[in-house]
Design a protein around this motif. Sequence first.
Motif, mmCIF file in Angstrom:
data_model
loop_
_atom_site.group_PDB
_atom_site.id
_atom_site.type_symbol
_atom_site.label_atom_id
_atom_site.label_comp_id
_atom_site.label_asym_id
_atom_site.label_seq_id
_atom_site.Cartn_x
_atom_site.Cartn_y
_atom_site.Cartn_z
ATOM 1 N N GLU A 34 48.584 44.134 47.493
ATOM 2 C CA GLU A 34 47.665 42.998 47.391
ATOM 3 C C GLU A 34 48.308 41.870 46.586
ATOM 4 O O GLU A 34 49.091 42.115 45.673
ATOM 5 N N ARG B 34 36.891 48.215 53.103
ATOM 6 C CA ARG B 34 38.221 48.040 53.692
ATOM 7 C C ARG B 34 38.531 49.205 54.616
ATOM 8 O O ARG B 34 38.389 50.366 54.236
ATOM 9 N N TYR C 209 30.585 34.149 46.171
ATOM 10 C CA TYR C 209 31.077 35.492 46.470
ATOM 11 C C TYR C 209 30.436 36.127 47.698
ATOM 12 O O TYR C 209 30.796 37.227 48.082
ATOM 13 N N TYR D 143 39.628 50.406 41.695
ATOM 14 C CA TYR D 143 40.309 49.952 42.907
ATOM 15 C C TYR D 143 41.736 50.486 42.970
ATOM 16 O O TYR D 143 42.219 50.867 44.033
ATOM 17 N N VAL E 238 40.994 38.515 40.977
ATOM 18 C CA VAL E 238 39.608 38.250 41.380
ATOM 19 C C VAL E 238 38.685 39.333 40.816
ATOM 20 O O VAL E 238 37.618 39.042 40.267
ATOM 21 N N LEU E 239 39.114 40.588 40.930
ATOM 22 C CA LEU E 239 38.322 41.695 40.395
ATOM 23 C C LEU E 239 38.128 41.569 38.884
ATOM 24 O O LEU E 239 37.063 41.894 38.353
ATOM 25 N N TYR F 79 44.190 39.842 44.489
ATOM 26 C CA TYR F 79 42.836 40.390 44.431
ATOM 27 C C TYR F 79 42.532 41.044 43.091
ATOM 28 O O TYR F 79 41.393 41.023 42.635
ATOM 29 N N GLN F 80 43.546 41.580 42.434
ATOM 30 C CA GLN F 80 43.326 42.160 41.114
ATOM 31 C C GLN F 80 42.781 41.110 40.151
ATOM 32 O O GLN F 80 41.875 41.384 39.372
ATOM 33 N N GLN G 241 43.467 50.705 46.699
ATOM 34 C CA GLN G 241 43.128 49.452 47.375
ATOM 35 C C GLN G 241 43.901 48.232 46.883
ATOM 36 O O GLN G 241 43.777 47.168 47.472
ATOM 37 N N LEU G 242 44.691 48.375 45.829
ATOM 38 C CA LEU G 242 45.434 47.217 45.333
ATOM 39 C C LEU G 242 46.910 47.250 45.705
ATOM 40 O O LEU G 242 47.650 46.327 45.369
ATOM 41 N N ARG H 23 29.126 43.295 46.205
ATOM 42 C CA ARG H 23 30.576 43.362 46.303
ATOM 43 C C ARG H 23 31.130 44.059 45.074
ATOM 44 O O ARG H 23 30.483 44.136 44.044
ATOM 45 N N MET H 24 32.341 44.516 45.221
ATOM 46 C CA MET H 24 33.105 45.043 44.092
ATOM 47 C C MET H 24 32.412 46.191 43.382
ATOM 48 O O MET H 24 32.453 46.299 42.161
#
Length: 169
Positions: free
Chosen positions: A34, A127, A77, A25, A40-41, A37-38, A30-31, A89-90
């Motif tokens: 943010e 995204r 999720y 990411y 969460v990942l 979210y890191q 993508q981070l 996801r992810m």
Amino acid sequence: MTGTLIRVATPDEFAAVARLTVAAYEADGQLKGEHGYQAVLADVATRAASGEVLVAVDGATGALLGTVTFVLPGTPYAEQARPGEAEFRMLAVDPAAQGRGAGVALVRACLDRARGLGCRAVVICVRDGFADAARRLYARTGFRRVPERDWSPLPGVDLLALRRDLTDA
């Protein structure tokens, strides 16, 4: 990709899965900007408790190439999945392993898993403005935009919805 194995991640791999996901990411930009979210990942244990964390590993070396989280509607999720649909996801591929087919193998594993569970479709989000390579991958694997399901979890974070019908295959 020959030699790539897809399987459920084991708890002893969760730290490596977290590092790979965050690295992928970050490499895609993508981070930037943010907030949270890191984390969460990186929380692979929570994802694994709510769905299936799959990994792509090199069959010859055992090296971790990529990962994805497969979920069903009504689980923590699931953002898009409705009854009869699955979601993933992810999706993340180690930046050093990109272009070797691990992403395609992970997408196909999710589609196969959804079919095996009797799902009619798989839905995902990307995204807006990011992940052009991912969007090309999803187009090649049969995903189509469903703009009526686009959404924004946070100001400035616009997610484009994609859907792959499983009844046509």
